[in-house]
Write a protein that holds these residues in place. Structure first.
Motif, PDB file in Angstrom:
ATOM      1  N   ALA A 207       6.210   4.854   4.736  1.00  0.00           N
ATOM      2  CA  ALA A 207       5.330   5.088   5.884  1.00  0.00           C
ATOM      3  C   ALA A 207       3.900   5.236   5.387  1.00  0.00           C
ATOM      4  N   ASN A 208       2.965   4.714   6.172  1.00  0.00           N
ATOM      5  CA  ASN A 208       1.548   4.948   5.918  1.00  0.00           C
ATOM      6  C   ASN A 208       1.025   5.763   7.092  1.00  0.00           C
ATOM      7  N   LYS A 261      -2.807   0.140  -2.598  1.00  0.00           N
ATOM      8  CA  LYS A 261      -3.986  -0.619  -3.015  1.00  0.00           C
ATOM      9  C   LYS A 261      -4.806  -0.979  -1.790  1.00  0.00           C
ATOM     10  N   LEU A 262      -6.108  -0.821  -1.907  1.00  0.00           N
ATOM     11  CA  LEU A 262      -7.039  -1.195  -0.849  1.00  0.00           C
ATOM     12  C   LEU A 262      -7.818  -2.413  -1.324  1.00  0.00           C
ATOM     13  N   ASN A 263      -7.604  -3.519  -0.648  1.00  0.00           N
ATOM     14  CA  ASN A 263      -8.254  -4.784  -1.032  1.00  0.00           C
ATOM     15  C   ASN A 263      -8.024  -5.098  -2.512  1.00  0.00           C
ATOM     16  N   GLY A 264      -6.800  -4.791  -2.969  1.00  0.00           N
ATOM     17  CA  GLY A 264      -6.415  -5.089  -4.344  1.00  0.00           C
ATOM     18  C   GLY A 264      -6.724  -4.008  -5.353  1.00  0.00           C
ATOM     19  N   MET A 320      -4.424  -3.095   3.260  1.00  0.00           N
ATOM     20  CA  MET A 320      -3.711  -2.077   2.496  1.00  0.00           C
ATOM     21  C   MET A 320      -2.355  -2.624   2.055  1.00  0.00           C
ATOM     22  N   ASP A 321      -2.073  -2.519   0.773  1.00  0.00           N
ATOM     23  CA  ASP A 321      -0.770  -2.866   0.211  1.00  0.00           C
ATOM     24  C   ASP A 321      -0.127  -1.578  -0.289  1.00  0.00           C
ATOM     25  N   GLY A 322       1.011  -1.219   0.301  1.00  0.00           N
ATOM     26  CA  GLY A 322       1.701   0.002  -0.089  1.00  0.00           C
ATOM     27  C   GLY A 322       3.079  -0.295  -0.633  1.00  0.00           C
ATOM     28  N   GLN A 330       4.734  -2.987   1.790  1.00  0.00           N
ATOM     29  CA  GLN A 330       4.189  -3.357   3.083  1.00  0.00           C
ATOM     30  C   GLN A 330       2.729  -3.782   2.924  1.00  0.00           C
ATOM     31  N   ARG A 331       2.257  -4.576   3.867  1.00  0.00           N
ATOM     32  CA  ARG A 331       0.853  -5.006   3.856  1.00  0.00           C
ATOM     33  C   ARG A 331       0.322  -4.979   5.279  1.00  0.00           C
TER      34      ARG A 331
END
Length: 340
Positions: A207-208, A261-264, A320-322, A330-331
């Protein structure tokens, strides 16, 4: 348009996971996904056109062995469900379950709480950042040993899929990310002990828990304190999934890597070892007051590395990549309300 991986990967621990999927222009369905990247429509396997993932959790002890057998059949031998398997990359992935209740944990990662406390220090605080950190760390250690978890209620309507766009409301001045491990309840739990609590956990997902930091605290009524309704429950503020991995497939949920990760660029990268209160204590504590139901979620809190710490909050176009060890990834893309 939603941001999705070019080829969704069935990456998770164990022989199978559960999710909710749909083919183009078709109704969503509960699906069994295997590491080979195929999905079985469980409505067909169980001969129940009204089946949902939540209904599976309501019969969890009964259906779990059947799910394992279906996964083995789908990878090793032809069965009467052979024609019901579909490639994952042709399906849309939705939030894996629709819970009736969402229990959220605040201030549950030691380093995260220290970072937030330092970031929110009053301008006239005489302590140096180092002195403040040391003092707050001592409080956190004492709290973990002697105190109770901090649990509050979220809204199921805030949940969205793991690859859906997240709309940032125009009123949200400081939207922030908070990736965390989510527990999925498999058996009703009411007033269960810590030693009994994990027996009521069916599985885990990602979850985010997005938060608008500017509205966490009521400016007009400081004595009342936090306003979780406004700060955390806008539509789509809880991307969930991609799927639920059975608890038996996760060797140690108390030692999983939580990475966002935010924008990689890596912003969060911490182990669930840093939790002040572990999963069993959280589930037990929530059950002292409320009756936890199959399919409900218990979010376990977010580790250090949020936007307030970095001085960089979410804005239009951010991706966002989690990911969490063994649970996939997830993205989600952020879209400012009103942006085209």
């Amino acid at each position: 348009m939603s941001v999705k991986p070019a080829a969704p990967s069935a990456s998770f621990s164990g022989p199978f996971a559960l999710g909710t999927f749909s083919a183009p222009d078709q109704a969503s369905f509960p699906g069994l996904v295997v590491p080979e990247g195929r999905v079985l429509d469980l409505r067909t396997a169980f001969r129940d056109p009204a089946l949902t993932t939540r209904r599976l959790f309501e019969r969890w002890d009964e259906v779990l062995p059947r799910l394992g057998a279906l996964a083995a059949d789908g990878t090793d031998a032809p069965t009467d469900t052979a024609d019901a398997w579909q490639p994952l990359d042709g399906l849309r992935v939705h939030a894996p379950v629709e819970p009736r209740q969402v229990f959220q944990s605040g201030a549950n990662y030691r380093q995260h709480v220290i970072d937030l406390e330092v970031a929110h220090r009053a301008p006239d605080d005489p302590r140096t950042p180092e002195a403040a950190r040391a003092e707050i760390a001592e409080v956190m250690d004492r709290r973990a040993a002697e105190d109770l978890p901090y649990v509050f209620i979220g809204l199921p309507s805030a949940i969205t899929g793991p690859y859906d766009d997240v709309v940032l409301p125009s009123w949200a001045e400081q939207p922030d990310w908070e990736l965390e491990l989510a527990v999925v309840v498999g058996r009703p739990a009411y007033r269960v002990s810590v030693s009994e609590a994990l027996a009521h956990v069916a599985g885990y997902t990602i979850a985010n828990d997005l938060t608008d930091r500017a509205t966490v605290f009521r400016r007009d009524m400081k004595a009342i304190g936090t306003d979780w309704l406004r700060s955390k429950n806008a539509p789509g503020f809880t991307p969930l999934g991609p799927w639920i991995v059975p608890a038996a497939s996760i060797a140690d949920p108390g030692d999983l890597r939580v990475t966002l990760k935010l924008n990689g660029e890596t912003m969060q990268d911490e182990s669930t070892k840093d939790m002040l209160f572990g999963i069993a204590r959280l589930v037990s504590y929530a059950s002292r007051t409320s009756r936890l139901l199959p399919g409900d979620l218990v979010l376990t809190g977010s580790p250090a590395g949020n936007g307030m710490h970095w001085g960089r909050l979410l804005r239009d176009g951010d991706v966002m990549d989690g990911s969490i060890t063994g649970l996939g990834s997830q993205r989600t893309r952020c879209i400012a309300q009103g942006a085209s």
